[in-house]
Scaffold this motif. Structure first.
Motif, mmCIF file in Angstrom:
data_model
loop_
_atom_site.group_PDB
_atom_site.id
_atom_site.type_symbol
_atom_site.label_atom_id
_atom_site.label_comp_id
_atom_site.label_asym_id
_atom_site.label_seq_id
_atom_site.Cartn_x
_atom_site.Cartn_y
_atom_site.Cartn_z
ATOM 1 N N ASP A 49 -2.316 -0.860 16.050
ATOM 2 C CA ASP A 49 -3.665 -0.981 16.782
ATOM 3 C C ASP A 49 -4.066 0.395 17.448
ATOM 4 O O ASP A 49 -3.068 1.228 17.731
ATOM 5 N N GLY A 50 -5.398 0.467 17.501
ATOM 6 C CA GLY A 50 -6.091 1.651 18.308
ATOM 7 C C GLY A 50 -5.880 2.865 17.339
ATOM 8 O O GLY A 50 -5.884 2.975 16.364
ATOM 9 N N SER A 51 -5.657 3.748 18.319
ATOM 10 C CA SER A 51 -5.222 5.257 17.676
ATOM 11 C C SER A 51 -4.209 5.546 16.855
ATOM 12 O O SER A 51 -4.104 6.439 16.183
ATOM 13 N N ARG A 52 -3.184 4.340 16.766
ATOM 14 C CA ARG A 52 -1.835 4.415 16.309
ATOM 15 C C ARG A 52 -1.967 4.307 14.954
ATOM 16 O O ARG A 52 -1.033 4.295 13.985
ATOM 17 N N LYS A 53 -3.264 3.770 14.322
ATOM 18 C CA LYS A 53 -3.595 3.473 12.889
ATOM 19 C C LYS A 53 -3.908 4.693 12.289
ATOM 20 O O LYS A 53 -3.833 4.693 11.046
ATOM 21 N N THR A 54 -4.041 5.903 12.693
ATOM 22 C CA THR A 54 -4.223 7.022 12.012
ATOM 23 C C THR A 54 -3.013 7.669 11.025
ATOM 24 O O THR A 54 -3.719 7.957 9.879
ATOM 25 N N VAL A 55 -2.141 7.487 11.323
ATOM 26 C CA VAL A 55 -0.884 8.025 10.397
ATOM 27 C C VAL A 55 -0.892 6.728 9.440
ATOM 28 O O VAL A 55 -0.918 7.321 7.996
ATOM 29 N N PRO A 56 -0.780 5.543 9.339
ATOM 30 C CA PRO A 56 -0.837 4.728 8.350
ATOM 31 C C PRO A 56 -2.046 4.676 7.389
ATOM 32 O O PRO A 56 -1.990 4.841 6.209
ATOM 33 N N LEU A 57 -3.044 4.852 8.002
ATOM 34 C CA LEU A 57 -4.295 5.160 7.113
ATOM 35 C C LEU A 57 -4.376 6.451 6.222
ATOM 36 O O LEU A 57 -4.746 6.571 5.274
ATOM 37 N N ILE A 58 -3.716 7.533 7.049
ATOM 38 C CA ILE A 58 -3.499 8.710 6.168
ATOM 39 C C ILE A 58 -2.687 8.630 5.099
ATOM 40 O O ILE A 58 -2.994 8.990 3.972
ATOM 41 N N VAL A 59 -1.473 7.745 5.146
ATOM 42 C CA VAL A 59 -0.529 7.681 4.518
ATOM 43 C C VAL A 59 -1.235 6.787 3.094
ATOM 44 O O VAL A 59 -1.082 6.975 1.905
ATOM 45 N N ILE A 69 -3.356 8.923 0.802
ATOM 46 C CA ILE A 69 -2.729 9.778 0.148
ATOM 47 C C ILE A 69 -2.082 9.185 -0.920
ATOM 48 O O ILE A 69 -2.189 9.716 -1.935
ATOM 49 N N GLY A 70 -1.607 7.682 -0.829
ATOM 50 C CA GLY A 70 -1.189 6.823 -2.007
ATOM 51 C C GLY A 70 -2.464 7.043 -2.764
ATOM 52 O O GLY A 70 -2.171 6.908 -4.249
ATOM 53 N N ALA A 71 -3.615 6.466 -2.257
ATOM 54 C CA ALA A 71 -4.692 6.230 -3.332
ATOM 55 C C ALA A 71 -5.108 7.367 -4.141
ATOM 56 O O ALA A 71 -5.277 7.720 -5.236
ATOM 57 N N VAL A 72 -4.985 8.760 -3.453
ATOM 58 C CA VAL A 72 -5.257 9.909 -4.091
ATOM 59 C C VAL A 72 -4.106 10.527 -5.008
ATOM 60 O O VAL A 72 -4.645 10.879 -6.386
ATOM 61 N N GLU A 73 -2.898 10.096 -4.740
ATOM 62 C CA GLU A 73 -1.830 10.262 -5.696
ATOM 63 C C GLU A 73 -2.002 9.300 -6.992
ATOM 64 O O GLU A 73 -1.798 10.057 -8.036
ATOM 65 N N LEU A 74 -2.378 8.215 -6.729
ATOM 66 C CA LEU A 74 -2.833 7.390 -7.926
ATOM 67 C C LEU A 74 -3.604 7.871 -8.652
ATOM 68 O O LEU A 74 -3.796 7.803 -9.886
ATOM 69 N N ILE A 75 -4.846 8.380 -8.085
ATOM 70 C CA ILE A 75 -6.073 8.868 -8.929
ATOM 71 C C ILE A 75 -5.539 10.033 -9.648
ATOM 72 O O ILE A 75 -6.019 10.188 -10.900
ATOM 73 N N LEU A 76 -4.680 10.914 -8.827
ATOM 74 C CA LEU A 76 -4.189 12.229 -9.568
ATOM 75 C C LEU A 76 -3.537 11.758 -10.850
ATOM 76 O O LEU A 76 -3.436 12.441 -11.730
ATOM 77 N N PHE A 77 -2.346 10.918 -10.728
ATOM 78 C CA PHE A 77 -1.666 10.365 -11.723
ATOM 79 C C PHE A 77 -2.394 10.011 -12.931
ATOM 80 O O PHE A 77 -2.256 10.138 -14.070
ATOM 81 N N LEU A 78 -3.385 9.029 -12.523
ATOM 82 C CA LEU A 78 -4.228 8.420 -13.898
ATOM 83 C C LEU A 78 -4.962 9.416 -14.514
ATOM 84 O O LEU A 78 -5.223 9.232 -15.586
ATOM 85 N N SER A 79 -5.549 10.572 -13.634
ATOM 86 C CA SER A 79 -6.369 11.530 -14.157
ATOM 87 C C SER A 79 -5.385 12.449 -14.879
ATOM 88 O O SER A 79 -5.859 12.909 -16.162
ATOM 89 N N VAL A 80 -4.100 12.672 -14.739
ATOM 90 C CA VAL A 80 -3.240 13.688 -15.423
ATOM 91 C C VAL A 80 -2.898 12.633 -16.795
ATOM 92 O O VAL A 80 -2.617 13.326 -17.809
ATOM 93 N N GLN A 81 -2.505 11.560 -16.630
ATOM 94 C CA GLN A 81 -1.830 10.648 -17.780
ATOM 95 C C GLN A 81 -3.006 10.474 -18.876
ATOM 96 O O GLN A 81 -2.430 10.753 -19.700
#
Length: 94
Positions: A62-72, A75-87
């Motif tokens: 909760d609060g400002s502690r959500k920044t690290v999980p939201l960043i992760v 990053i997971g969404a970007v990695e999936l997009i990168l994987f699908l674009s390469v694949q």
């Protein structure tokens, strides 16, 4: 700094991403095709894990502690997009 266990797991996953990014960057400059192999080998599984654990961590924090999980989760969404674009985006000679 996250306080819940899923939040702490996302912190560890963020550190794991930096290691993965360093390995991919090293291979990008030494053997570029190996960088594609790293993306293909780790992109799908790590992207899904980052997205799921990041979302779970964001729900429990909760609060400002959500920044690290939201960043992760981002990053997971970007990695999936990168994987699908390469694949599915590249055509190797066909």
């Amino acid at each position: 700094m996250p306080k819940t266990i899923p939040g702490k797991i996302t912190t560890v996953l963020l550190l794991l991403f930096f290691v993965q990014f360093a390995i991919g960057g090293y291979y990008l400059f030494t053997a570029p095709l190996m960088a594609l192999v790293v993306i293909l080998a780790t992109g799908l599984i790590m992207g899904l894990i980052f997205l799921i654990i990041g979302t779970i961590g964001a729900v429990f924090e909760d609060g400002s502690r959500k920044t690290v999980p939201l960043i992760v989760a981002g990053i997971g969404a970007v990695e999936l997009i990168l994987f699908l674009s390469v694949q599915f985006g590249f055509s190797f000679g066909g």
